[in-house]
Design an enzyme around this catalytic site. Structure first.
Site: not given
Ligand code: C2G
Length: 132
Positions: A44, A46
């Site tokens: 990803k 990340k």
């Molecule tokens: N999130 C949120 N508000 C934020 C930050 C994050 O609602 N200010 C939500 C994201 O939309 C996601 C969840 O928290 O639903 C986890 O965010 P991340 O850890 O950034 O996950 P991500 O990298 O988007 O991974 O297969 C899907 C991926 O693994 C998603």
């Protein structure tokens, strides 16, 4: 029992994550979180500050979370939904539409993100460099 699933890296756990997890749990009785492994994070593009093991331990301590399993690939979602008898798939709305293929297997819900907070912003504010 109504089962909910969500996916993410959940690094440097913050209120945006907690708001998502709380609202996801409110959609059912059981919340299964699939947390990205360090290897999948590399896919990803990340790099989490906390290791998979630590991020898993932290999530398991959150009152809304019932179970945490690894997310290793983009392709595992259908199998996860089927194997775990999932009723609802939930993601923040930054993913709006990206997982609509799951509508053949369960309800798909995109929830509004929490504005003003993100792991990237935390790292930048703390001067932890450009690591995403
Ligand atoms: N999130 C949120 N508000 C934020 C930050 C994050 O609602 N200010 C939500 C994201 O939309 C996601 C969840 O928290 O639903 C986890 O965010 P991340 O850890 O950034 O996950 P991500 O990298 O988007 O991974 O297969 C899907 C991926 O693994 C998603």
């Amino acid at each position: 029992m109504k089962k909910v699933i969500t996916y993410g890296t959940f690094d440097l756990l913050h209120v945006g994550h907690i708001n998502l997890l709380r609202r996801a749990k409110e959609l059912g009785d059981y919340l299964l979180v699939c947390i990205s492994t360090d290897e999948f994070n590399a896919i990803k593009n990340k790099k989490a500050y906390y290791s998979f093991e630590d991020r898993k331990k932290i999530l398991e301590a959150v009152r809304y979370v019932d179970e945490v399993i690894p997310e290793n690939t983009w392709e595992q979602k259908i199998k996860d939904v089927q194997d775990n008898d999932i009723d609802v798939f939930v993601m923040g709305h930054d993913w709006e539409g990206k997982f609509d293929f799951l509508k053949d297997y369960c309800e798909v819900v995109y929830l509004p993100r929490t504005e003003g907070i993100s792991t990237t912003k935390i790292k930048e504010d703390l001067g932890l460099g450009e690591q995403k």
